[in-house]
Enzyme design. Sequence first.
Site, PDB file in Angstrom:
ATOM      1  N   TYR A   1       0.826  -1.213   0.000  1.00  0.00           N
ATOM      2  CA  TYR A   1       0.000   0.000   0.000  1.00  0.00           C
ATOM      3  C   TYR A   1       0.859   1.261   0.000  1.00  0.00           C
ATOM      4  O   TYR A   1       0.448   2.297  -0.497  1.00  0.00           O
ATOM      5  CB  TYR A   1      -0.905   0.016   1.230  1.00  0.00           C
ATOM      6  CG  TYR A   1      -2.264  -0.603   1.024  1.00  0.00           C
ATOM      7  CD1 TYR A   1      -2.380  -1.916   0.599  1.00  0.00           C
ATOM      8  CD2 TYR A   1      -3.427   0.121   1.263  1.00  0.00           C
ATOM      9  CE1 TYR A   1      -3.619  -2.491   0.430  1.00  0.00           C
ATOM     10  CE2 TYR A   1      -4.670  -0.447   1.090  1.00  0.00           C
ATOM     11  CZ  TYR A   1      -4.770  -1.759   0.671  1.00  0.00           C
ATOM     12  OH  TYR A   1      -6.004  -2.316   0.513  1.00  0.00           O
TER      13      TYR A   1
ATOM     14  N   ASP B   1      -3.142 -17.896   0.242  1.00  0.00           N
ATOM     15  CA  ASP B   1      -4.173 -18.451  -0.651  1.00  0.00           C
ATOM     16  C   ASP B   1      -4.865 -19.641   0.009  1.00  0.00           C
ATOM     17  O   ASP B   1      -6.088 -19.776  -0.042  1.00  0.00           O
ATOM     18  CB  ASP B   1      -3.579 -18.824  -2.020  1.00  0.00           C
ATOM     19  CG  ASP B   1      -2.374 -19.764  -1.925  1.00  0.00           C
ATOM     20  OD1 ASP B   1      -1.776 -19.880  -0.833  1.00  0.00           O
ATOM     21  OD2 ASP B   1      -2.035 -20.375  -2.953  1.00  0.00           O
TER      22      ASP B   1
ATOM     23  N   ASP C   1      -6.465  -6.978   3.716  1.00  0.00           N
ATOM     24  CA  ASP C   1      -7.583  -6.291   3.071  1.00  0.00           C
ATOM     25  C   ASP C   1      -8.539  -7.323   2.475  1.00  0.00           C
ATOM     26  O   ASP C   1      -9.753  -7.282   2.671  1.00  0.00           O
ATOM     27  CB  ASP C   1      -7.037  -5.364   1.980  1.00  0.00           C
ATOM     28  CG  ASP C   1      -8.139  -4.599   1.275  1.00  0.00           C
ATOM     29  OD1 ASP C   1      -9.059  -4.109   1.961  1.00  0.00           O
ATOM     30  OD2 ASP C   1      -8.078  -4.494   0.027  1.00  0.00           O
TER      31      ASP C   1
ATOM     32  N   LYS D   1       2.875 -15.262   1.790  1.00  0.00           N
ATOM     33  CA  LYS D   1       3.195 -16.105   0.639  1.00  0.00           C
ATOM     34  C   LYS D   1       4.702 -16.326   0.636  1.00  0.00           C
ATOM     35  O   LYS D   1       5.418 -15.871  -0.259  1.00  0.00           O
ATOM     36  CB  LYS D   1       2.724 -15.421  -0.653  1.00  0.00           C
ATOM     37  CG  LYS D   1       1.213 -15.459  -0.855  1.00  0.00           C
ATOM     38  CD  LYS D   1       0.698 -16.822  -1.346  1.00  0.00           C
ATOM     39  CE  LYS D   1       1.099 -17.059  -2.799  1.00  0.00           C
ATOM     40  NZ  LYS D   1       0.700 -18.425  -3.231  1.00  0.00           N
TER      41      LYS D   1
ATOM     42  N   ASP E   1     -12.313  -8.975   4.137  1.00  0.00           N
ATOM     43  CA  ASP E   1     -13.602  -8.916   3.427  1.00  0.00           C
ATOM     44  C   ASP E   1     -14.210 -10.313   3.360  1.00  0.00           C
ATOM     45  O   ASP E   1     -15.408 -10.508   3.542  1.00  0.00           O
ATOM     46  CB  ASP E   1     -13.423  -8.398   1.982  1.00  0.00           C
ATOM     47  CG  ASP E   1     -13.654  -6.890   1.873  1.00  0.00           C
ATOM     48  OD1 ASP E   1     -13.452  -6.193   2.885  1.00  0.00           O
ATOM     49  OD2 ASP E   1     -14.029  -6.422   0.779  1.00  0.00           O
TER      50      ASP E   1
HETATM   51  C1  IPM Z   1     -10.456  -1.166   3.753  1.00  0.00           C
HETATM   52  C2  IPM Z   1     -10.717  -0.511   2.435  1.00  0.00           C
HETATM   53  C3  IPM Z   1      -9.551   0.431   2.140  1.00  0.00           C
HETATM   54  C4  IPM Z   1      -8.302  -0.403   1.985  1.00  0.00           C
HETATM   55  C5  IPM Z   1      -9.753   1.357   0.934  1.00  0.00           C
HETATM   56  C6  IPM Z   1     -11.027   2.171   1.045  1.00  0.00           C
HETATM   57  C7  IPM Z   1      -8.571   2.255   0.738  1.00  0.00           C
HETATM   58  O1  IPM Z   1     -10.892  -1.473   1.445  1.00  0.00           O
HETATM   59  O2  IPM Z   1     -10.369  -0.449   4.769  1.00  0.00           O
HETATM   60  O3  IPM Z   1     -10.375  -2.390   3.785  1.00  0.00           O
HETATM   61  O4  IPM Z   1      -8.021  -0.939   0.899  1.00  0.00           O
HETATM   62  O5  IPM Z   1      -7.580  -0.527   2.970  1.00  0.00           O
HETATM   63 MG    MG Z   2     -10.915  -3.448   2.153  1.00  0.00          MG
END
Ligand code: IPM
Ligand code: MG
Length: 371
Positions: free
Chosen positions: A142, A226, A250, A193, A254
Site C-alpha cells: 500500500y 491463498d 484487506d 506467501k 472482506d
Molecule cells: C479497507 C478498504 C480500504 C483499503 C480502501 C477504502 C482504501 O478497502 O479499509 O479495507 O483498501 O484498505
Molecule cells: Mg478493504
Amino acid sequence: MANPKLLILAGDGLGPEVMREARRVLDWLHKRRGISFDLEEDLVGGAAYEVHGVPLADSTMARAQAADAVLLGAVGGPKWDALPFALKPERGLLRLRKELQLFANLRPALCFDALAEASTLKYEVVAGLDVMIVRELTGGIYFGEPRGIETLPDGQRRGFNTQVYTTEEIRRVGRVAFELARKRKNRLCSMEKANVMESGVLWREEMTKLGAEEFPDVELSHMYADNGAMQLVRNPKQFDVIVTDNLFGDILSDEAGMLTGSLGMLPSASLGAADAQGRRKAMYEPVHGSAPDIAGRNVANPIATILSLSMALRYSFDLAREADRIEKAVSAVLAGGLRTADIMQPGKARVSTSTMGDAIVREMEQSLAAG
Ligand code: IPM
Ligand code: MG
C-alpha cells in the site's frame, strides 16, 4: 479530568447516515451514563475534497493527532473516481492511517447467532464463529516505494508497486496479534506467501522468532495466504487470531466478513504504538465502504459503525462495561427479528437505518432498567 476527545469523520456515501445512529448511542451514554466526550466533527474523503480540494485537510489531520480516538464512517464514491490518485477520497483515509501510525488493524469476524442463517455459507460452518483478523495497516504494498506508472521506450506502459516489510514492522503488529491471542483462545495463525515472496519469508521468520522469544505460550501456526483464503470458507472456526500483511489482510478480512452474514455488521479498530501511559492512537471504522448505490436512502445498516464505537469504548476508553452493553443490545435487537436490507431474511421485519438505531438505543435503556 478533561473529557476524552473523540473526532468524528462521517465521510461520504452512507457515512453520515450510519454515523448519525452512532451519535445517538453517544447521546444516550451522555444522558444516561454520565459518560461525556469532547466531540468534534470534520470532513474526510470526497466531502473534504469538495470543500478543501484535498481528501483530508491539514487542519483535520492536526485534530486527529490531538484526539484520543477517531470514529470514521466511510470514504469514496463514483463522483471522485476520476481524480488523480493523490486526491482520491481513499487517500484521506490512508493519510490518517499512515500519519497516526495505526499499524495494527483489528477486524473481528463474529457471527451473531441470529444471523447464522443469513450467511451465504451453511449454518453449521458459521454459527458461533469468532475470528479476529489483525491486518498490518501502514506498510507493505500500500505504501511501498517505488510505485508508479511509467512509459517504456517502446511506448508500452508499466505499472509497479513495491511490497516491503522491515523486521520492526512485522514484530510490532505481531506483538499486538500475540497479545490478543493470549486474551482469547491462545492461537495465532500467520499468513503470507513465503513460497513466492521474500517479504513473506521474512514475515514468517520474524513471527516465528517473536513467538519463541516473547510468546512461547501462544500456539503459532503459519499458512500461505491463498490456502488461508480457502480455509476461511472451508472451516473458519479452526481460526482464533489471524495476523497478516496489509494487502492480504484487506482481502481476507472482506472474505471473513462475509462469513458473518454481511459486511454491514463488521467494525474495526486501528491502533498505533502504546505511549508511556499505555495509550494508543486509534481510529475506529466500519469495514464496509461508502456504498454510494444505497446512500441517502435510510436503508443502510448502522450496526458496523455502532460496533466500531463499542470497540472505541473498549480499546481506547476503558469502558468495557458499556461496550458489552452495546454488543448485547445489538444481539437482542437481531434476536428480536429486526433486519436492515443487507441482512434481511424471510419472516423478519425489514427496518430502516434510523429504526435500527432506535431499537438499539431502546435495548440499551432496557438493560439499564434490568440493572
Ligand atoms: C479497507 C478498504 C480500504 C483499503 C480502501 C477504502 C482504501 O478497502 O479499509 O479495507 O483498501 O484498505
Ligand atoms: Mg478493504
